[in-house]
Design a protein around this motif. Structure first.
Motif, mmCIF file in Angstrom:
data_model
loop_
_atom_site.group_PDB
_atom_site.id
_atom_site.type_symbol
_atom_site.label_atom_id
_atom_site.label_comp_id
_atom_site.label_asym_id
_atom_site.label_seq_id
_atom_site.Cartn_x
_atom_site.Cartn_y
_atom_site.Cartn_z
ATOM 1 N N VAL A 51 0.853 -1.193 0.000
ATOM 2 C CA VAL A 51 0.000 0.000 0.000
ATOM 3 C C VAL A 51 0.887 1.241 0.000
ATOM 4 O O VAL A 51 1.932 1.281 0.654
ATOM 5 N N ARG A 52 0.441 2.277 -0.720
ATOM 6 C CA ARG A 52 1.167 3.544 -0.754
ATOM 7 C C ARG A 52 0.247 4.642 -0.221
ATOM 8 O O ARG A 52 -0.861 4.829 -0.716
ATOM 9 N N LEU A 53 0.726 5.375 0.796
ATOM 10 C CA LEU A 53 -0.083 6.402 1.447
ATOM 11 C C LEU A 53 0.582 7.770 1.337
ATOM 12 O O LEU A 53 1.750 7.932 1.700
ATOM 13 N N GLY A 54 -0.167 8.760 0.827
ATOM 14 C CA GLY A 54 0.279 10.145 0.860
ATOM 15 C C GLY A 54 1.374 10.509 -0.107
ATOM 16 O O GLY A 54 2.161 11.417 0.166
ATOM 17 N N TYR A 55 1.426 9.879 -1.267
ATOM 18 C CA TYR A 55 2.506 10.154 -2.219
ATOM 19 C C TYR A 55 2.422 11.572 -2.784
ATOM 20 O O TYR A 55 3.438 12.218 -3.031
ATOM 21 N N GLU A 56 1.201 12.095 -2.987
ATOM 22 C CA GLU A 56 1.051 13.416 -3.601
ATOM 23 C C GLU A 56 0.886 14.541 -2.585
ATOM 24 O O GLU A 56 1.235 15.690 -2.871
ATOM 25 N N SER A 57 0.320 14.232 -1.427
ATOM 26 C CA SER A 57 0.139 15.244 -0.376
ATOM 27 C C SER A 57 -0.145 14.517 0.934
ATOM 28 O O SER A 57 -0.435 13.317 0.931
ATOM 29 N N GLY A 112 -6.859 -2.570 1.226
ATOM 30 C CA GLY A 112 -6.403 -3.807 0.624
ATOM 31 C C GLY A 112 -5.065 -3.657 -0.077
ATOM 32 O O GLY A 112 -4.536 -2.548 -0.224
ATOM 33 N N PRO A 113 -4.500 -4.766 -0.538
ATOM 34 C CA PRO A 113 -3.171 -4.749 -1.151
ATOM 35 C C PRO A 113 -3.108 -3.895 -2.409
ATOM 36 O O PRO A 113 -4.071 -3.803 -3.167
ATOM 37 N N ASN A 114 -1.958 -3.256 -2.591
ATOM 38 C CA ASN A 114 -1.654 -2.455 -3.782
ATOM 39 C C ASN A 114 -2.549 -1.229 -3.937
ATOM 40 O O ASN A 114 -2.599 -0.635 -5.019
ATOM 41 N N ALA A 115 -3.249 -0.852 -2.882
ATOM 42 C CA ALA A 115 -4.048 0.373 -2.948
ATOM 43 C C ALA A 115 -3.121 1.583 -2.918
ATOM 44 O O ALA A 115 -2.054 1.556 -2.305
ATOM 45 N N ASP A 116 -3.546 2.652 -3.581
ATOM 46 C CA ASP A 116 -2.740 3.869 -3.678
ATOM 47 C C ASP A 116 -3.617 5.050 -3.268
ATOM 48 O O ASP A 116 -4.466 5.502 -4.034
#
Length: 396
Positions: A60-66, A76-80
């Motif tokens: 999971v990737r959290l907060g990549y843009e802000s 769930g898995p691979n959520a962005d």
């Protein structure tokens, strides 16, 4: 940064979670770090994580843009999830939300559902592959349709679902597609053109295309229609709050919407539960069932408010306690023969193809999906027929 956050960040780092700037991260005292995977999870600067029910799966990737606030969400898995505020919502495998998201309780994004930047959702359910553009407010809706990533239902940018009336009620849920056919992932997609709106409560069939710039106000249950309105005529007439000339349609649409939610709850309990795996663990299944229960209660509550307001201005007579008791005591699982036969087909498909939900459902034969649709539609028909007869409103 609070000492508790420091300790939890250290433990999560030891598990394998990657923090781009750990000094800017806040993790609430109530967060159970055992419910956060250490496998491939990346958390970027400024993120805040709260809630004892929060669950974050692998990759999971959290907060990549802000910066992102996440509170009691199950991911769930691979959520962005790229930035914004998310509370009491469920995001299944490969779901994504763009920067500026504002997502609240009762919301479910199923597999591969996605939203671009600045999207507001509450009590919203998006079936697999449904895609929303940017600058959208789409609360109190269920949207299905489409078969995959290249053939999906979509909402264009700058779209709004109008879900609050001048009479101060929110008996306004809109059903785009439906549950019995939508869950089978074999229907034509729906397209709601950008810079437009939908006035709830509304029901639309599969394959509907609403032209850009259109504000649509009517039900259209025929499939594969192109809808467009002309310029709105100027209107200047006396208006009195509380007068509703279409209350029977509003009541019917609300009951049908609730019945669809109950059918979806049955689907989660009987069918989704067969797919529990590493990519769909028990916490996600539990969260789906909890959120659909919240959605049902929300719609019943809003319908109750609407009923009492209607009875003040019309001759409608209703024992709401009787209606409410019907919902609370509802245990109907649908036709047992159809249900068991369909569950058997799903079980056999899992044995042959594995437990990937999308692969199995999309691989069903037409006669098998027809069986499942008939089972779920039977649940909806029984609920709507019983309630509409009690209200002496003809079912549609």
């Amino acid at each position: 940064m609070k000492n508790m956050s420091i300790d939890k960040i250290r433990k999560l780092t030891d598990k394998g979670v990657k923090f781009s700037n750990p000094e800017t991260i806040e993790i609430g005292n109530d967060v159970d770090i055992e419910r956060i995977s250490g496998n491939g999870v990346k958390i970027y600067s400024g993120c805040r994580i709260f809630g004892r029910n929060t669950y974050i799966s692998h990759n999971v990737r959290l907060g990549y843009e802000s910066p992102l606030v996440i509170n009691n969400c199950q991911v769930g898995p691979n959520a962005d999830l790229k930035g914004g505020f998310l509370k009491d919502a469920v995001f299944l495998e490969n779901a994504s939300m763009g920067n500026g998201a504002h997502v609240r309780e009762g919301t479910i994004l199923e597999e591969n559902a996605s939203c671009a930047h600045t999207v507001g959702l509450k009590q919203t359910i998006l079936f697999p592959f449904v895609t929303l553009g940017s600058l959208i407010n789409f609360c109190d809706c269920l949207m299905s349709g489409g078969t995959g990533g290249k053939n999906h239902s979509e909402i264009g940018s700058s779209y709004i679902h109008f879900n609050f009336t001048p009479n101060q009620d929110k008996a306004t849920p809109s059903l785009i597609g439906d549950v019995p056919r939508g869950v089978m992932l074999n229907q034509r997609p729906v397209f709601l053109g950008g810079q437009g709106g939908l006035v709830g409560p509304c029901r639309l069939g599969f394959g509907i295309v609403i032209a850009a710039g259109t504000v649509w106000r009517k039900d259209e249950l025929r499939n594969s229609r192109l809808l467009m309105t002309g310029e709105t005529k100027e209107l200047n007439i006396p208006y009195s709050p509380g007068i509703r000339t279409s209350y029977k349609r509003i009541i019917k649409n609300n009951i049908i919407y609730i019945a669809n939610l109950i059918a979806l709850s049955r689907w989660y309990t009987d069918i989704r539960s067969m797919f529990v795996s590493e990519n769909f663990p028990e916490p996600l299944l539990y969260a789906l069932k909890e959120n659909i229960s919240i959605a049902v209660l929300e719609r019943i509550e809003k319908l109750e408010v609407f009923f009492y307001k209607i009875m003040e201005t019309t001759d409608l007579s209703l024992n709401w306690n009787k209606v409410n008791a019907y919902f609370k005591n509802l245990t109907y699982k649908g036709d047992s023969a159809l249900r068991e036969a369909f569950m058997g087909k799903i079980s056999s498909a899992i044995e042959k193809k594995g437990n990937n939900y999308l692969t199995v459902i999309k691989g069903l034969e037409n006669k098998e999906t027809a069986m499942g649709t008939m089972w779920l539609q039977g649940i909806i028909d029984k609920i709507t027929d019983n309630l509409l007869k009690n209200l002496t409103i003809q079912a549609c």
